[in-house]
Enzyme design. Structure first.
Site, PDB file in Angstrom:
ATOM      1  NE  ARG A   1      82.360 -59.502 -16.845  1.00 44.90           N
ATOM      2  CZ  ARG A   1      82.054 -61.161 -16.706  1.00 44.90           C
ATOM      3  NH1 ARG A   1      82.907 -61.073 -17.445  1.00 44.90           N
ATOM      4  NH2 ARG A   1      81.309 -61.393 -15.418  1.00 44.90           N
TER       5      ARG A   1
ATOM      6  NE  ARG B   1      80.301 -61.083  -9.758  1.00 43.68           N
ATOM      7  CZ  ARG B   1      80.235 -62.407  -9.435  1.00 43.68           C
ATOM      8  NH1 ARG B   1      80.563 -63.255  -8.547  1.00 43.68           N
ATOM      9  NH2 ARG B   1      80.578 -62.974 -11.081  1.00 43.68           N
TER      10      ARG B   1
ATOM     11  NE  ARG C   1      79.257 -68.553  -9.184  1.00 40.04           N
ATOM     12  CZ  ARG C   1      79.391 -68.028 -10.891  1.00 40.04           C
ATOM     13  NH1 ARG C   1      79.694 -68.321 -12.127  1.00 40.04           N
ATOM     14  NH2 ARG C   1      79.238 -66.436 -10.487  1.00 40.04           N
TER      15      ARG C   1
ATOM     16  NE  ARG D   1      83.622 -66.882  -9.429  1.00 44.37           N
ATOM     17  CZ  ARG D   1      83.338 -65.993 -10.346  1.00 44.37           C
ATOM     18  NH1 ARG D   1      82.949 -67.320 -11.741  1.00 44.37           N
ATOM     19  NH2 ARG D   1      82.761 -65.017 -10.534  1.00 44.37           N
TER      20      ARG D   1
ATOM     21  CE  LYS E   1      78.371 -64.705 -18.693  1.00 49.52           C
ATOM     22  NZ  LYS E   1      78.040 -64.678 -17.414  1.00 49.52           N
TER      23      LYS E   1
HETATM   24  P1  ADP Z   1      80.755 -64.584 -13.828  1.00 54.32           P
HETATM   25  O1  ADP Z   1      80.525 -66.567 -14.380  1.00 54.32           O
HETATM   26  O2  ADP Z   1      79.722 -64.316 -12.537  1.00 54.32           O
HETATM   27  O3  ADP Z   1      80.178 -63.618 -15.310  1.00 54.32           O
HETATM   28  P2  ADP Z   1      83.275 -64.663 -14.277  1.00 54.32           P
HETATM   29  O4  ADP Z   1      83.855 -65.671 -13.892  1.00 54.32           O
HETATM   30  O5  ADP Z   1      82.940 -63.909 -16.073  1.00 54.32           O
HETATM   31  O6  ADP Z   1      81.884 -64.209 -14.091  1.00 54.32           O
HETATM   32  O7  ADP Z   1      83.930 -63.182 -14.387  1.00 54.32           O
HETATM   33  C1  ADP Z   1      84.754 -62.757 -12.460  1.00 54.32           C
HETATM   34  C2  ADP Z   1      85.089 -61.036 -12.681  1.00 54.32           C
HETATM   35  O8  ADP Z   1      85.941 -61.282 -12.891  1.00 54.32           O
HETATM   36  C3  ADP Z   1      84.164 -60.069 -12.769  1.00 54.32           C
HETATM   37  O9  ADP Z   1      83.244 -60.245 -11.919  1.00 54.32           O
HETATM   38  C4  ADP Z   1      85.342 -59.739 -13.142  1.00 54.32           C
HETATM   39  O10 ADP Z   1      85.448 -58.624 -11.890  1.00 54.32           O
HETATM   40  C5  ADP Z   1      85.983 -59.982 -13.734  1.00 54.32           C
HETATM   41  N1  ADP Z   1      85.833 -60.211 -14.816  1.00 54.32           N
HETATM   42  C6  ADP Z   1      85.954 -61.348 -16.022  1.00 54.32           C
HETATM   43  N2  ADP Z   1      85.670 -60.990 -17.407  1.00 54.32           N
HETATM   44  C7  ADP Z   1      86.178 -59.570 -17.667  1.00 54.32           C
HETATM   45  C8  ADP Z   1      86.017 -58.599 -18.307  1.00 54.32           C
HETATM   46  N3  ADP Z   1      85.815 -59.163 -19.848  1.00 54.32           N
HETATM   47  N4  ADP Z   1      85.773 -57.291 -18.583  1.00 54.32           N
HETATM   48  C9  ADP Z   1      86.710 -56.815 -16.999  1.00 54.32           C
HETATM   49  N5  ADP Z   1      86.734 -57.374 -15.990  1.00 54.32           N
HETATM   50  C10 ADP Z   1      86.097 -59.145 -15.538  1.00 54.32           C
HETATM   51  P1  ADP Z   2      78.421 -67.496 -15.202  1.00 56.45           P
HETATM   52  O1  ADP Z   2      79.104 -68.392 -16.133  1.00 56.45           O
HETATM   53  O2  ADP Z   2      76.854 -67.142 -16.833  1.00 56.45           O
HETATM   54  O3  ADP Z   2      77.969 -67.286 -14.352  1.00 56.45           O
HETATM   55  P2  ADP Z   2      78.061 -70.361 -14.441  1.00 56.45           P
HETATM   56  O4  ADP Z   2      77.982 -71.351 -15.491  1.00 56.45           O
HETATM   57  O5  ADP Z   2      78.083 -70.622 -12.869  1.00 56.45           O
HETATM   58  O6  ADP Z   2      77.037 -68.734 -14.814  1.00 56.45           O
HETATM   59  O7  ADP Z   2      76.002 -71.073 -13.725  1.00 56.45           O
HETATM   60  C1  ADP Z   2      75.665 -70.441 -12.492  1.00 56.45           C
HETATM   61  C2  ADP Z   2      75.209 -70.946 -11.211  1.00 56.45           C
HETATM   62  O8  ADP Z   2      73.802 -71.611 -11.791  1.00 56.45           O
HETATM   63  C3  ADP Z   2      76.339 -72.132 -10.969  1.00 56.45           C
HETATM   64  O9  ADP Z   2      76.313 -73.341 -10.067  1.00 56.45           O
HETATM   65  C4  ADP Z   2      75.802 -73.840 -12.403  1.00 56.45           C
HETATM   66  O10 ADP Z   2      75.620 -74.620 -11.563  1.00 56.45           O
HETATM   67  C5  ADP Z   2      74.318 -73.374 -12.588  1.00 56.45           C
HETATM   68  N1  ADP Z   2      73.458 -73.320 -13.383  1.00 56.45           N
HETATM   69  C6  ADP Z   2      73.867 -73.001 -14.616  1.00 56.45           C
HETATM   70  N2  ADP Z   2      73.653 -73.477 -15.650  1.00 56.45           N
HETATM   71  C7  ADP Z   2      71.425 -73.470 -15.145  1.00 56.45           C
HETATM   72  C8  ADP Z   2      69.921 -73.610 -15.233  1.00 56.45           C
HETATM   73  N3  ADP Z   2      70.289 -73.901 -16.714  1.00 56.45           N
HETATM   74  N4  ADP Z   2      69.795 -74.216 -15.012  1.00 56.45           N
HETATM   75  C9  ADP Z   2      69.560 -73.774 -13.001  1.00 56.45           C
HETATM   76  N5  ADP Z   2      71.436 -73.789 -12.428  1.00 56.45           N
HETATM   77  C10 ADP Z   2      71.982 -74.159 -13.852  1.00 56.45           C
END
Ligand code: ADP
Ligand code: ADP
Ligand code: ZN
Length: 220
Positions: free
Chosen positions: A88, A171, A127, A160, A13
């Site tokens: 979420r 998660r 990541r 992270r 995302k």
């Molecule tokens: P990811 O990229 O792995 O999906 P995020 O960066 O979006 O993770 O979120 C990291 C953490 O921040 C989540 O695991 C949660 O603890 C918190 N968080 C993010 N967005 C929300 C939300 N909309 N509601 C509640 N907690 C959130």
């Molecule tokens: P999210 O915000 O949904 O948690 P990220 O965009 O941070 O996810 O991506 C999670 C990890 O996977 C990062 O290390 C990113 O570089 C990698 N990644 C993202 N998209 C792809 C893809 N299409 N193929 C392989 N690796 C990916």
């Protein structure tokens, strides 16, 4: 254009959001980034959020909803925005709908980046992120040009704290219970679009543009 990005942690995302935001000139609003910025600055919000984030749990709805509403009222959101990581929970989705209704607005689409469980652990444990600008890299799939350094701003990239294997599994459970049901919610609203997130990053982006393309010039 108003877009919600759905998908499990590690789906891509954040990665796609940066490209979509550039292409369509809309702000990328990531609740995770907002929380991490507050944690880095040690604000009261950051201190509270950290307690939940470090355990792999969600930050409470009331807190999260207020932050997003405040952000969406800013002028740069007038022409649209891209929500990454919000909503979420069902309560967050309802709050967003109420907010939009109260302004006579609606979402263009809820875009699901579909990635099966089997891909997620490697994505998340590999990541690396830039603590300064939020850019996301992967040690294998998307490494920076200079080892360990952000391509965009040159800052040293880090892992992270919540991307270690034990927290990742918590998660994913939270995602399955609280967030995954939103897919059906947006489907029933006729707003769901789906992209195959297992393909290469640039291919996923092309497919997203094909989906969003026809919406490019509208200004809901
Ligand atoms: P990811 O990229 O792995 O999906 P995020 O960066 O979006 O993770 O979120 C990291 C953490 O921040 C989540 O695991 C949660 O603890 C918190 N968080 C993010 N967005 C929300 C939300 N909309 N509601 C509640 N907690 C959130
Ligand atoms: P999210 O915000 O949904 O948690 P990220 O965009 O941070 O996810 O991506 C999670 C990890 O996977 C990062 O290390 C990113 O570089 C990698 N990644 C993202 N998209 C792809 C893809 N299409 N193929 C392989 N690796 C990916
Ligand atoms: Zn950077």
């Amino acid at each position: 254009m108003k877009i919600v990005l759905l998908g499990p942690p590690g789906a891509g995302k954040g990665t796609q959001a940066k490209s979509i935001s550039n292409r369509y000139s809309i702000p990328h609003i990531s609740t995770g980034d907002i929380f991490r910025k507050n944690i880095a600055e040690n604000t009261p919000l950051g201190i509270e959020a950290k307690k939940h984030i470090d355990k792999g749990h969600l930050v409470p709805d009331d807190l999260t909803i207020d932050i997003v509403k405040d952000r969406l009222k800013k002028e740069d959101c007038d022409k649209g925005y891209l929500l990454d990581g919000f909503p979420r929970t069902a309560m967050q989705a309802e709050a967003l709908e109420c907010f939009l209704n109260s302004r006579g607005e609606k979402l263009n689409t809820a875009l699901l980046i579909d990635v099966p469980r089997g891909f997620i652990l490697e994505r998340m444990t590999g990541r690396r992120v830039c603590p300064a600008c939020g850019a996301s890299y992967h040690i294998k799939f998307n490494p920076p040009t200079i080892d360990g350094r952000c391509d965009i701003c040159g800052t040293d990239i880090i892992q992270r704290k919540d991307d270690v294997e034990s927290t990742v599994s918590e998660r994913l459970d939270v995602y399955d219970k609280q967030t995954e049901p939103l897919i059906n919610y947006y489907k029933s609203e006729g707003l769901l679009t789906i992209v195959d997130g297992t393909k290469a990053i640039n291919v996923v982006f092309e497919e997203i543009c094909n989906i969003l393309g026809s919406n490019k010039n509208d200004n809901y």
